[in-house]
Motif scaffolding. Structure first.
Motif, PDB file in Angstrom:
ATOM      1  N   GLU A  14       0.827  -1.209   0.000  1.00 49.52           N
ATOM      2  CA  GLU A  14       0.000   0.000   0.000  1.00 49.52           C
ATOM      3  C   GLU A  14       0.865   1.264   0.000  1.00 49.52           C
ATOM      4  N   ARG A  15       1.937   1.244   0.752  1.00 50.93           N
ATOM      5  CA  ARG A  15       2.847   2.389   0.824  1.00 50.93           C
ATOM      6  C   ARG A  15       3.482   2.627  -0.546  1.00 50.93           C
ATOM      7  N   GLU A  16       3.945   1.563  -1.176  1.00 57.03           N
ATOM      8  CA  GLU A  16       4.593   1.690  -2.478  1.00 57.03           C
ATOM      9  C   GLU A  16       3.621   2.101  -3.578  1.00 57.03           C
ATOM     10  N   LEU A  17       2.366   1.639  -3.495  1.00 58.04           N
ATOM     11  CA  LEU A  17       1.365   2.057  -4.480  1.00 58.04           C
ATOM     12  C   LEU A  17       1.165   3.570  -4.471  1.00 58.04           C
ATOM     13  N   ARG A  18       1.326   4.155  -3.312  1.00 61.30           N
ATOM     14  CA  ARG A  18       1.154   5.600  -3.180  1.00 61.30           C
ATOM     15  C   ARG A  18       2.453   6.362  -3.407  1.00 61.30           C
ATOM     16  N   GLY A  19       3.545   5.642  -3.584  1.00 64.49           N
ATOM     17  CA  GLY A  19       4.827   6.296  -3.793  1.00 64.49           C
ATOM     18  C   GLY A  19       5.375   6.924  -2.519  1.00 64.49           C
ATOM     19  N   TRP A  20       4.964   6.403  -1.373  1.00 64.41           N
ATOM     20  CA  TRP A  20       5.399   6.942  -0.089  1.00 64.41           C
ATOM     21  C   TRP A  20       6.601   6.177   0.431  1.00 64.41           C
ATOM     22  N   GLY A  21       7.448   6.907   1.137  1.00 65.36           N
ATOM     23  CA  GLY A  21       8.491   6.276   1.924  1.00 65.36           C
ATOM     24  C   GLY A  21       7.927   5.986   3.310  1.00 65.36           C
ATOM     25  N   ALA A  22       8.733   5.346   4.149  1.00 59.71           N
ATOM     26  CA  ALA A  22       8.288   5.035   5.507  1.00 59.71           C
ATOM     27  C   ALA A  22       8.036   6.312   6.308  1.00 59.71           C
ATOM     28  N   THR A  23       8.833   7.353   6.070  1.00 62.76           N
ATOM     29  CA  THR A  23       8.655   8.627   6.783  1.00 62.76           C
ATOM     30  C   THR A  23       7.302   9.245   6.449  1.00 62.76           C
ATOM     31  N   LYS A  24       6.966   9.252   5.163  1.00 61.68           N
ATOM     32  CA  LYS A  24       5.681   9.819   4.719  1.00 61.68           C
ATOM     33  C   LYS A  24       4.510   9.034   5.312  1.00 61.68           C
TER      34      LYS A  24
END
Length: 145
Positions: A14-24
Motif C-alpha cells: 500500500e505504501r509503495e502504491l502511493r509512492g510513499w516512503g516510511a517517513t511519509k
C-alpha cells in the motif's frame, strides 16, 4: 503466511502504491490519528522495523496506518494496474502481453509516482514508446536463450 507477515506485506504494498516512503507513511498515520481525535508519535523507524520483520506482533498503531491509507486512496491509474490480470505464461514458454493500449496504461501507472519533475505528458510519451517497443525487445531477448 502468518497474520503479521500479511500485515507487513500489506503495509509495504500500500505504501509503495502511493509512492510513499516510511517517513511519509508515519506522518500520514499521525495526521489520520489526529483527524480522529487521537495523538500518536509514530516514526519512520517503527514502519521500517515492521516491514523488515523486527516487530513480531501487529502493533496498535496499525489502525492509524489503515486510516492513512483510507484517507489517501490509490490514484486511479494505480488501481487499474492492481486490477489487471498478470501476464500469463503459456506452456510454450512464451509470455502473453496485454495489447498495446493496456500495456501503455500499466507502464504509465508505474511511471506516475516517479520523479515529480517529469511532466505528465512526458510520462505518457515514455509509456507509449515503451508499450510499442517492449514486445519486440522481449522477442530479441528470447533469441539469446
Amino acid at each position: 503466511m502468518s497474520r503479521v507477515e500479511k500485515v507487513r506485506q500489506w503495509i509495504r504494498e500500500e505504501r509503495e502504491l502511493r509512492g510513499w516512503g516510511a517517513t511519509k507513511l508515519a506522518q500520514e498515520a499521525c495526521l489520520a490519528a489526529q483527524k480522529r481525535g487521537e495523538v500518536i508519535n509514530l516514526k519512520q523507524q517503527s514502519i521500517s522495523a515492521m516491514e523488515l520483520g523486527y516487530i513480531k506482533s501487529v502493533p496498535a498503531w496499525i489502525k492509524h496506518v489503515a486510516d492513512a491509507f483510507g484517507d489517501n486512496p490509490v490514484p486511479a491509474t494505480m488501481q487499474n494496474i492492481q486490477n489487471m490480470t498478470s501476464f500469463e505464461c503459456k506452456t510454450s514458454n512464451k509470455t502473453s502481453l496485454p495489447n498495446e493500449d493496456d500495456l501503455k496504461r500499466v507502464l504509465l501507472g508505474l511511471l506516475a509516482p516517479v520523479e515529480e519533475s517529469i511532466s505528465w505528458d512526458a510520462k505518457q510519451r515514455i509509456a507509449g514508446i515503451l508499450a510499442q517497443k517492449l514486445p519486440m525487445g522481449l522477442e530479441q531477448i528470447r533469441l539469446f536463450k
